[in-house]
Design a protein around this motif. Structure first.
Motif, PDB file in Angstrom:
ATOM      1  N   UNK A 141      46.708  44.616 -69.235  1.00  0.00           N
ATOM      2  CA  UNK A 141      46.106  45.545 -68.279  1.00  0.00           C
ATOM      3  C   UNK A 141      46.446  46.982 -68.627  1.00  0.00           C
ATOM      4  N   UNK A 142      47.679  47.194 -69.032  1.00  0.00           N
ATOM      5  CA  UNK A 142      48.136  48.533 -69.399  1.00  0.00           C
ATOM      6  C   UNK A 142      47.331  49.072 -70.585  1.00  0.00           C
ATOM      7  N   UNK A 143      47.138  48.227 -71.580  1.00  0.00           N
ATOM      8  CA  UNK A 143      46.379  48.633 -72.759  1.00  0.00           C
ATOM      9  C   UNK A 143      44.955  49.006 -72.387  1.00  0.00           C
ATOM     10  N   UNK A 144      44.332  48.198 -71.535  1.00  0.00           N
ATOM     11  CA  UNK A 144      42.957  48.463 -71.122  1.00  0.00           C
ATOM     12  C   UNK A 144      42.855  49.786 -70.366  1.00  0.00           C
ATOM     13  N   UNK A 145      43.810  50.048 -69.484  1.00  0.00           N
ATOM     14  CA  UNK A 145      43.812  51.302 -68.725  1.00  0.00           C
ATOM     15  C   UNK A 145      43.967  52.494 -69.662  1.00  0.00           C
ATOM     16  N   UNK A 146      44.863  52.393 -70.622  1.00  0.00           N
ATOM     17  CA  UNK A 146      45.097  53.508 -71.544  1.00  0.00           C
ATOM     18  C   UNK A 146      43.890  53.778 -72.421  1.00  0.00           C
TER      19      UNK A 146
END
Length: 341
Positions: free
Chosen positions: A111-116
């Motif tokens: 999720x973090x990667x997608x947000x970034x």
């Protein structure tokens, strides 16, 4: 209400290529620059404990260059300090018409990667990424060919734009970030025209949570807005929520429609958030962005027409364009009329 909105019609809206060409002519020339080529953006922190300040200054320097400001090299750690620093980088501050805000990241790496990735698409100037376990911050500059790049202000790390794996932080450990939430330099640089300013839109809505509608629809000089419409479509392109205002003003706050769009009532799933505005000349502008509703932490972004150089979230139709494009535009607007009928 007519809830039939075939997927093909939605795609037609997003693929009127000639409208893209018109949109690009309305944008400042600075949008054409490649920020991944170092024109003097990067520097090292001046002392220990100011990594967030130095990273924010590099972010604002790149933003100022992107805006075409001639004094972008004057954006330094010391010049930003007076408005941004109080024994740490403030969560919210304004520097030379550029507003900076703070937000946290989801815990899972996926999720973090997608947000970034999404953040970097909307913020070519980069974001300040903070790793509390170090603690240390870097300027995350871009995501290119599957690799995150950054500039690390630490003196013992290589200079300039480097892969984040060569820095002293990692995506997995990063917990929060600072980013440019509004940029009035961009608005001032934009040629006069129909535009959206500071529109907040969802990336993920936590199930049962809401999101306030913010932002302003603006008409060109000498014209007025005639209608502003907001809709939420589900994964099958069916309208599940909508609101519309008939107006006769040069500007309209989307917050006026806030009570009619209830994100907290949406079940988990994939959706599209849309805003359509039309002015007194018949010109239309449409913003569209996909989002999800899930158990993850809520995440939102802020949109400005002038930043969407590629037209990925914006579609503009102009009354004076060639007949074939006018026909397509009329079909698109007719479809939107059905959404709110």
């Amino acid at each position: 209400m007519n809830t039939t909105a075939p997927h093909a019609l939605k795609k037609r809206l997003l693929t009127l290529i000639l409208s893209f060409a018109f949109l690009l002519t309305c944008l400042p020339a600075a949008l054409a620059v490649d920020l991944n080529v170092d024109a003097g953006f990067y520097f090292k922190q001046s002392r220990g404990g100011t990594c967030t300040l130095a990273s924010a200054a590099m972010m604002l320097r790149r933003r100022a260059y992107f805006d075409g400001l001639s004094d972008w090299t004057n954006v330094t750690e010391n010049s930003v300090r007076s408005t941004a620093w109080a024994n740490g980088l403030a969560h919210s501050f304004t520097y030379k018409e550029m507003q900076v805000g703070y937000a946290t990241l989801p815990s899972s790496l996926q999720s973090k990667t997608a947000v970034l990735i999404s953040l970097l698409e909307q913020h070519p100037e980069g974001i300040v990424l903070y790793d509390r376990t170090q603690p240390h911050a870097v300027l995350l500059t871009d995501y290119t060919n599957g690799i995150f790049y950054c500039s690390d202000p630490a003196g013992n790390i290589g200079y300039g734009r480097i892969p984040i794996t060569s820095s002293s932080v990692s995506i997995a450990r990063a917990s929060c970030y600072w980013y440019v939430t509004a940029d009035h330099n961009s608005v001032a640089a934009q040629a006069d025209g129909l535009r959206l300013e500071g529109v907040r839109y969802p990336v993920n809505i936590r199930t049962g949570s809401g999101m306030a509608l913010t932002g302003t629809a603006n008409s060109a000089s000498g014209t007025t807005l005639t209608s502003v419409q907001v809709a939420v479509l589900d994964a099958a392109d069916q309208t599940v929520q909508s609101a519309e205002a008939q107006v006769n003003t040069a500007a309209f706050s989307l917050n006026t429609l806030d009570s009619q769009i209830r994100f907290g009532e949406l079940p988990e799933g994939s959706y599209t958030y849309m805003v359509l505005m039309t002015d007194s000349t018949g010109e239309s502008l449409c913003f569209a962005s996909d989002f999800t509703v899930s158990g993850s932490a809520s995440s939102t972004q802020t949109y400005w027409s002038v930043k969407d150089a590629g037209g990925t979230k914006l579609q503009q139709t102009v009354q004076q364009m060639e007949t074939t494009v006018e026909t397509a535009a009329e079909t698109t607007v007719s479809w939107f009329a059905q959404l709110f009928g």
